[in-house]
Design an enzyme around this catalytic site. Structure first.
Site, PDB file in Angstrom:
ATOM      1  N   ASP A  52      -1.518  -0.556   6.070  1.00  0.00           N
ATOM      2  CA  ASP A  52      -1.758   0.136   7.342  1.00  0.00           C
ATOM      3  C   ASP A  52      -3.257   0.226   7.638  1.00  0.00           C
ATOM      4  O   ASP A  52      -3.653   0.673   8.716  1.00  0.00           O
ATOM      5  CB  ASP A  52      -1.170   1.553   7.327  1.00  0.00           C
ATOM      6  CG  ASP A  52      -1.917   2.474   6.384  1.00  0.00           C
ATOM      7  OD1 ASP A  52      -2.302   2.012   5.288  1.00  0.00           O
ATOM      8  OD2 ASP A  52      -2.130   3.649   6.735  1.00  0.00           O
ATOM      9  N   GLY A  65      -7.525   3.719   3.244  1.00  0.00           N
ATOM     10  CA  GLY A  65      -7.758   2.720   2.204  1.00  0.00           C
ATOM     11  C   GLY A  65      -9.022   2.948   1.380  1.00  0.00           C
ATOM     12  O   GLY A  65      -9.253   2.272   0.382  1.00  0.00           O
ATOM     13  N   ILE A  66      -9.839   3.891   1.834  1.00  0.00           N
ATOM     14  CA  ILE A  66     -11.153   4.142   1.211  1.00  0.00           C
ATOM     15  C   ILE A  66     -11.026   5.244   0.151  1.00  0.00           C
ATOM     16  O   ILE A  66     -10.248   6.175   0.332  1.00  0.00           O
ATOM     17  CB  ILE A  66     -12.151   4.613   2.315  1.00  0.00           C
ATOM     18  CG1 ILE A  66     -12.170   3.652   3.505  1.00  0.00           C
ATOM     19  CG2 ILE A  66     -13.536   4.859   1.776  1.00  0.00           C
ATOM     20  CD1 ILE A  66     -12.791   2.328   3.246  1.00  0.00           C
ATOM     21  N   ARG A 104      -5.768   8.137  -6.331  1.00  0.00           N
ATOM     22  CA  ARG A 104      -5.641   8.606  -7.715  1.00  0.00           C
ATOM     23  C   ARG A 104      -4.395   9.485  -7.859  1.00  0.00           C
ATOM     24  O   ARG A 104      -4.086   9.939  -8.942  1.00  0.00           O
ATOM     25  CB  ARG A 104      -6.910   9.372  -8.114  1.00  0.00           C
ATOM     26  CG  ARG A 104      -8.175   8.521  -7.968  1.00  0.00           C
ATOM     27  CD  ARG A 104      -9.431   9.307  -8.321  1.00  0.00           C
ATOM     28  NE  ARG A 104      -9.514   9.574  -9.740  1.00  0.00           N
ATOM     29  CZ  ARG A 104     -10.041   8.754 -10.644  1.00  0.00           C
ATOM     30  NH1 ARG A 104     -10.553   7.609 -10.260  1.00  0.00           N
ATOM     31  NH2 ARG A 104     -10.080   9.080 -11.918  1.00  0.00           N
ATOM     32  N   ASN A 105      -3.724   9.755  -6.748  1.00  0.00           N
ATOM     33  CA  ASN A 105      -2.491  10.552  -6.775  1.00  0.00           C
ATOM     34  C   ASN A 105      -1.243   9.676  -6.723  1.00  0.00           C
ATOM     35  O   ASN A 105      -0.131  10.188  -6.551  1.00  0.00           O
ATOM     36  CB  ASN A 105      -2.469  11.516  -5.577  1.00  0.00           C
ATOM     37  CG  ASN A 105      -3.492  12.634  -5.721  1.00  0.00           C
ATOM     38  OD1 ASN A 105      -3.428  13.424  -6.669  1.00  0.00           O
ATOM     39  ND2 ASN A 105      -4.447  12.707  -4.806  1.00  0.00           N
ATOM     40  N   ASP A 144      -0.070   5.133   0.888  1.00  0.00           N
ATOM     41  CA  ASP A 144      -0.276   6.107   1.969  1.00  0.00           C
ATOM     42  C   ASP A 144      -0.210   5.429   3.339  1.00  0.00           C
ATOM     43  O   ASP A 144      -1.036   4.567   3.646  1.00  0.00           O
ATOM     44  CB  ASP A 144      -1.656   6.779   1.824  1.00  0.00           C
ATOM     45  CG  ASP A 144      -1.820   7.507   0.497  1.00  0.00           C
ATOM     46  OD1 ASP A 144      -0.889   8.198   0.076  1.00  0.00           O
ATOM     47  OD2 ASP A 144      -2.898   7.386  -0.109  1.00  0.00           O
ATOM     48  N   ASP A 195       0.883  -1.162   0.000  1.00  0.00           N
ATOM     49  CA  ASP A 195       0.000   0.000   0.000  1.00  0.00           C
ATOM     50  C   ASP A 195       0.930   1.223   0.000  1.00  0.00           C
ATOM     51  O   ASP A 195       2.113   1.110   0.347  1.00  0.00           O
ATOM     52  CB  ASP A 195      -0.871  -0.036   1.260  1.00  0.00           C
ATOM     53  CG  ASP A 195      -1.675   1.229   1.423  1.00  0.00           C
ATOM     54  OD1 ASP A 195      -2.340   1.637   0.463  1.00  0.00           O
ATOM     55  OD2 ASP A 195      -1.604   1.837   2.514  1.00  0.00           O
ATOM     56  N   ARG A 250     -11.668   8.567  -2.291  1.00  0.00           N
ATOM     57  CA  ARG A 250     -11.892   9.983  -1.917  1.00  0.00           C
ATOM     58  C   ARG A 250     -13.381  10.267  -1.678  1.00  0.00           C
ATOM     59  O   ARG A 250     -13.748  10.862  -0.674  1.00  0.00           O
ATOM     60  CB  ARG A 250     -11.356  10.866  -3.043  1.00  0.00           C
ATOM     61  CG  ARG A 250     -11.134  12.307  -2.639  1.00  0.00           C
ATOM     62  CD  ARG A 250     -10.609  13.103  -3.826  1.00  0.00           C
ATOM     63  NE  ARG A 250      -9.407  12.502  -4.400  1.00  0.00           N
ATOM     64  CZ  ARG A 250      -8.943  12.764  -5.630  1.00  0.00           C
ATOM     65  NH1 ARG A 250      -9.568  13.619  -6.404  1.00  0.00           N
ATOM     66  NH2 ARG A 250      -7.841  12.170  -6.079  1.00  0.00           N
TER      67      ARG A 250
HETATM   68  C1  BG6 Z   1      -5.820   5.759   0.151  1.00  0.00           C
HETATM   69  C2  BG6 Z   1      -5.897   6.484   1.450  1.00  0.00           C
HETATM   70  O1  BG6 Z   1      -4.525   5.304  -0.048  1.00  0.00           O
HETATM   71  O2  BG6 Z   1      -6.188   6.609  -0.937  1.00  0.00           O
HETATM   72  C3  BG6 Z   1      -7.286   7.094   1.621  1.00  0.00           C
HETATM   73  O3  BG6 Z   1      -5.649   5.594   2.517  1.00  0.00           O
HETATM   74  C4  BG6 Z   1      -7.600   7.983   0.423  1.00  0.00           C
HETATM   75  O4  BG6 Z   1      -7.318   7.828   2.820  1.00  0.00           O
HETATM   76  C5  BG6 Z   1      -7.495   7.172  -0.853  1.00  0.00           C
HETATM   77  O5  BG6 Z   1      -8.929   8.519   0.538  1.00  0.00           O
HETATM   78  C6  BG6 Z   1      -7.766   8.006  -2.107  1.00  0.00           C
HETATM   79  O6  BG6 Z   1      -6.743   8.958  -2.250  1.00  0.00           O
HETATM   80  P1  BG6 Z   1      -6.730  10.141  -3.295  1.00  0.00           P
HETATM   81  O7  BG6 Z   1      -5.286  10.587  -3.320  1.00  0.00           O
HETATM   82  O8  BG6 Z   1      -7.186   9.583  -4.609  1.00  0.00           O
HETATM   83  O9  BG6 Z   1      -7.647  11.185  -2.790  1.00  0.00           O
HETATM   84 MG    MG Z   2      -2.676   3.195   3.557  1.00  0.00          MG
END
Ligand code: BG6
Ligand code: MG
Length: 227
Positions: free
Chosen positions: A186, A62-63, A133-134, A27, A25, A65
């Site tokens: 995590d 993990g959820i 998505r980042n 983040d 994973d 946006r």
């Molecule tokens: C996950 C995070 O990795 O990515 C979540 O644990 C987050 O908290 C999800 O909402 C989506 O991330 P992003 O960067 O697309 O907003």
């Molecule tokens: Mg994570």
């Protein structure tokens, strides 16, 4: 690192030969962007006058946006149109991206760097499996854009964790079956996803551990004891 039970210890050697790949994973595992997610959501929640704390934040790990926004809006979710929600999610993402832009390869800890290199030296395939998505942007900021054998992220999936989709996609890209791959997470949702997909799983947090992970890693480098 703590193996789950005595039977696991007995089969440890067998496992070592079985696991050919690690899916990380992003983040909160490879980097500390979980803290940036928290700060960005907190800023948004404060602006629109909704309660937000670390306990609520832990449910967002993990959820996706939009699912995260719906959790924060809670009972008020029905008061917003789909377009208003899209704008709120975008507002949070802009706050978050501003923090990401400050990141440099220095934000990759020495321990993570050494662990990734040690796994590579052992011939273990490595992938990232993240709902974000980042993901591509973060890997670029960390200097890891070309490191992994595969990346599966939030831009490619329909269902975020606890659905196993992102990990199954990563395993497919690696050409390794789930039974020969270890997921490092995590998030409780991430461990549930790994288990649902038939992967071995390792937790780096108490929350993830309580979701039934096969292994608990006190630190990322402990993964080297499993493999
Ligand atoms: C996950 C995070 O990795 O990515 C979540 O644990 C987050 O908290 C999800 O909402 C989506 O991330 P992003 O960067 O697309 O907003
Ligand atoms: Mg994570």
């Amino acid at each position: 690192m703590r193996e789950r039970n005595a039977d696991d210890r007995k089969t440890g050697a067998k496992l070592r030969t079985q696991i050919r790949a690690v899916i990380f994973d992003l983040d909160g595992v490879l980097c500390h962007t979980d803290e940036y997610h928290y700060q960005a959501w907190r800023k948004l929640a404060q602006r629109i006058g909704l309660p937000f704390d670390r306990k609520i934040n832990s449910r967002l790990r993990g959820i996706s946006r939009m699912d995260s926004l719906n959790i924060i809006l809670g009972e008020k979710a029905g008061c917003y149109t789909a377009e208003e929600k899209r704008q709120l999610a975008e507002e949070k993402n802009q706050i978050y991206r501003k923090m990401l832009r400050q990141m440099t390869p220095q934000d990759l800890s020495r321990e993570v760097k050494e662990t990734l290199n040690a796994l590579r030296a052992k011939g273990i395939k490595q992938a990232v499996g993240s709902s974000s998505r980042n993901t591509g942007f973060i890997l670029e900021r960390l200097g890891l854009a070309d490191f992994f054998d595969a990346v599966a992220d939030g831009t490619e999936i329909t269902h975020s964790k606890p659905d196993p989709e992102v990990f199954l996609l990563a395993a497919k890209k690696l050409e390794v079956p789930p039974s020969q791959a270890l997921v490092v997470e995590d998030a409780a949702a991430g461990i549930k996803a790994a288990r649902a997909g038939g992967f071995h799983s390792a937790a780096v947090s108490e929350e993830a551990r309580s979701a039934g992970a096969d292994y608990f890693l006190e630190k990322i480098s402990d993964v080297l004891y499993i493999l």
